[in-house]
Structures are given as structure tokens and as C-alpha cells.
Scaffold this motif. Sequence first.
Motif, short mmCIF file in Angstrom:
data_model
loop_
_atom_site.label_atom_id
_atom_site.label_comp_id
_atom_site.label_asym_id
_atom_site.label_seq_id
_atom_site.Cartn_x
_atom_site.Cartn_y
_atom_site.Cartn_z
N GLN B 7 -17.43 5.91 -35.91
CA GLN B 7 -18.78 6.44 -36.06
C GLN B 7 -19.03 7.43 -34.93
O GLN B 7 -18.95 7.06 -33.75
CB GLN B 7 -19.81 5.29 -36.01
CG GLN B 7 -21.25 5.75 -36.07
CD GLN B 7 -21.60 6.42 -37.40
OE1 GLN B 7 -21.29 5.90 -38.46
NE2 GLN B 7 -22.21 7.60 -37.34
N HIS B 41 -10.37 14.54 -42.86
CA HIS B 41 -11.62 15.30 -42.95
C HIS B 41 -11.36 16.78 -42.69
O HIS B 41 -10.32 17.14 -42.14
CB HIS B 41 -12.64 14.75 -41.95
CG HIS B 41 -12.86 13.28 -42.07
ND1 HIS B 41 -13.51 12.71 -43.14
CD2 HIS B 41 -12.46 12.25 -41.28
CE1 HIS B 41 -13.52 11.39 -42.98
NE2 HIS B 41 -12.89 11.09 -41.86
N GLU B 115 -14.80 15.21 -33.34
CA GLU B 115 -15.91 15.39 -34.30
C GLU B 115 -16.52 16.77 -34.08
O GLU B 115 -16.84 17.14 -32.94
CB GLU B 115 -16.95 14.30 -34.06
CG GLU B 115 -18.23 14.48 -34.87
CD GLU B 115 -17.98 14.39 -36.37
OE1 GLU B 115 -17.93 15.46 -37.02
OE2 GLU B 115 -17.83 13.25 -36.89
N ASP B 117 -18.85 18.01 -36.72
CA ASP B 117 -20.02 18.14 -37.60
C ASP B 117 -20.70 16.78 -37.75
O ASP B 117 -21.04 16.35 -38.85
CB ASP B 117 -19.59 18.70 -38.96
CG ASP B 117 -20.77 19.16 -39.78
OD1 ASP B 117 -21.84 19.45 -39.20
OD2 ASP B 117 -20.65 19.24 -41.03
N GLY B 118 -20.86 16.11 -36.61
CA GLY B 118 -21.46 14.78 -36.62
C GLY B 118 -22.97 14.86 -36.50
O GLY B 118 -23.53 15.96 -36.48
N ARG B 120 -21.43 11.32 -38.05
CA ARG B 120 -20.92 10.90 -39.36
C ARG B 120 -20.06 9.63 -39.22
O ARG B 120 -19.53 9.34 -38.16
CB ARG B 120 -19.99 11.97 -39.96
CG ARG B 120 -20.67 13.27 -40.33
CD ARG B 120 -19.83 14.00 -41.36
NE ARG B 120 -20.22 15.39 -41.49
CZ ARG B 120 -19.99 16.12 -42.57
NH1 ARG B 120 -19.38 15.58 -43.61
NH2 ARG B 120 -20.35 17.38 -42.63
N SER B 121 -19.87 8.97 -40.34
CA SER B 121 -18.88 7.89 -40.42
C SER B 121 -17.56 8.51 -40.81
O SER B 121 -17.48 9.24 -41.81
CB SER B 121 -19.29 6.85 -41.47
OG SER B 121 -20.49 6.23 -41.09
N ARG B 122 -16.53 8.24 -40.06
CA ARG B 122 -15.24 8.91 -40.25
C ARG B 122 -14.11 7.90 -40.36
O ARG B 122 -14.29 6.72 -40.02
CB ARG B 122 -14.97 9.84 -39.06
CG ARG B 122 -16.01 10.91 -38.83
CD ARG B 122 -16.00 11.96 -39.89
NE ARG B 122 -16.49 13.25 -39.40
CZ ARG B 122 -16.44 14.38 -40.13
NH1 ARG B 122 -15.95 14.38 -41.36
NH2 ARG B 122 -16.90 15.52 -39.63
#
Lengths: 127, 127, 127
Positions: B7, B41, B115, B117-118, B120-122
Motif C-alpha cells: 500500500q 503495473h 510508486e 501515481d499513488g 494505491r494498492s499494489r
Amino acid sequence: MKKISIQSHRRTEFIDITDLVRAELKDLGLRDGLVTVYVPHTTAGVTINEHADPDVAADLGNILERMVPWENHYRHGEGNSAAHMKASLMGSSLQVLVEAGHLCLGTWQGIFFCEFDGPRSREVWIQ
Amino acid sequence: MKKISIQSHRRTEFIDITDLVRAELKDLGLRDGLVTVYVPHTTAGVTINEHADPDVAADLGNILERMVPWENHYRHGEGNSAAHMKASLMGSSLQVLVEAGHLCLGTWQGIFFCEFDGPRSREVWIQ
Amino acid sequence: MKKISIQSHRRTEFIDITDLVRAELKDLGLRDGLVTVYVPHTTAGVTINEHADPDVAADLGNILERMVPWENHYRHGEGNSAAHMKASLMGSSLQVLVEAGHLCLGTWQGIFFCEFDGPRSREVWIQ
């Protein structure tokens, strides 16, 4: 090792080769493990990025051009040093996981051949 | 293949996942060879860098932001083309050597989920 | 795993290690598959690019310096954050295909150790 032939049509071009890699994977008979995608050139690279919206690849080419301008008093006589730099920024090879014969890509991911000094006839090696 | 959930809490964030990778390595039972760390991603990547001083990761985020500004007349409608570019600059996968069940990292090296573009859940995939 | 020792002589230096990797390949007895070249440092990286004309490597160093200036109000106290960023841009590891005991490089490709905070004594790990 399998070799894919690619023809680029512009100086800078991100060419989606995901389906070509998938087809070679079948030919290689690889079931589980890693597939390696290798670019044997020094003014082209390979990367993974979004292939749903073609604007993403267009933006990537434009951003790289802004970061590494084509004309900039380089030493290398051929005048394509910017293309060499972009190739190293993207990288010459990548690995993707394979399970039960399938490429394990994320939902939005595709594999792109990155041309930086086209148009040219190019190769990608798969193993 | 093992999947790690992550996260993120900010738009740009370098998250140290070295210990998470070590834990999965044990679960995979890998003794000698290579471990692959894969990010599925297109607006996040993975890199190896210094994890002793957290200022290094902060600097990396700031330098990338200067190289690839968030706002810059991109075509891609979602407005996050800068994040896509940063993902390709860091890369989607990396390999680390494994000997006798141990990750062979250099003294100062750690593995970072990047990260761009947070929040986000990744996921990170390990094999 | 085999370890190669390298001595760099300048702050930024692209050192052609292709022949060193070839020699280790013979020692490893690897016939077919992939060889991994791994740099266990956080201010140095590894890349593949043209090694016929040394001006290419000189241009790469200059372009990176323009993209990531050495002095730029970084947080990291050692003052070498630019070197850390360049290391992540080039990457810590790469893979090259091997067939019948030979490195499968493209015609113009060589493997470069990328020093960004020299001069230093460095290592490259091969497997």
C-alpha cells in the motif's frame, strides 16, 4: 532462441510486440519460468508500459526527446548519440514471468520495442 | 510465483521491500540462482539503491520529478504520463543473485518498489 | 558466482567489461542460457551500448550529467545523490543470452560498467 524481425517506420517509435512474444513463447514450448526479451541493437531498447491507450507511448517518446535532445553538440560522429542514450535508459533486455505457458503481464502492461533511430529493420531475440 | 501486497501513501514513494523479498525467498525455497522481482503495473517500477539513508530515496523522487514534470501538455487523457515514463526509467523487473538461500546484495543495497501515481494498492511478484 | 575487480579512474566513466565477462563465462562453464551481470554498488550501474566508437560512451556520460547535475540542493549528506540516480537509470543488473558458450551480443554491443562516483575500487558479479 527465437528471432523476431521488426520494421520501424519513424525515428522514434514504440512498437507493441506483446503478441509477437506470446507467439514465440508457444514455439519455444516454455511452460513455467521466465522469458527473456533481448534487443541486439544500440539505438533501440525494450520496455514494458501501458498498451491500452496509444497516447501513452506517444507521450513516452516525446518526454524522452525533451530529456535527451537529438541535437546537442555530441562527439559521436554519426550524430545519433541521443538514440544511444535513450536505448540505455530503456534497457536492452527484460524478463517476464511465465506460468502454464502464459505470459504473466499486469492488466495494462504490454511489451514495447523502442526504436530511437529509425526507420530501420530490427531484430528482437526471445528465449 | 509469490505475490506481495503493498500500500503506497503518496504520489511518489520509494518503499523498501528488501525484507519482504527475503521472506518470500524463504517461502519459495530457492537456494541458488536468481530471484526475479516483477512489478505488474505501468505507473510503478522497481530499483536497487541505497537504503541506509532515507534521504537518498527522497532525492531520487525529487530528481525524477525534475526530469519528468507532472504537468507538461501530455496527450494521455488520465494525466499521469509522467508516472508512466518514470516507471519505464526504473524498469518493471530486476534480478538478484541468490546463494545458499541468501539474497546477494551489496553492502548498501536495498530493493525499492517505486510508486509514481499513488496512493494505491499494489502488487509485486517474486519468483 | 564469479567476482570481477574493477578500478575506475574518474568520477564518471564507462568501462568496457565485455572481454572480462567473456572470460568469466568460460570459467563458469556456461554453455546455453543466460548470463547475469550484477553490480553490487549504489553509485554505479551496468549497461549495454556501442563500444566500437569510444565517443558514444563519452557522450552518454555527458548527457547523464546534463540530465542529473552533480550539484542541485540534494538532501543526502554525502553529496553524491546524482550518482545514485544515474545508477538507478542504468540499472544494477542485466542479462545476456548465451549459446554454445558464446555471449550473444549484437554487432555493435558491448557491456559497460558505469562508474558515477569514482575513482573507486569496484566489483562486478557474474553468474
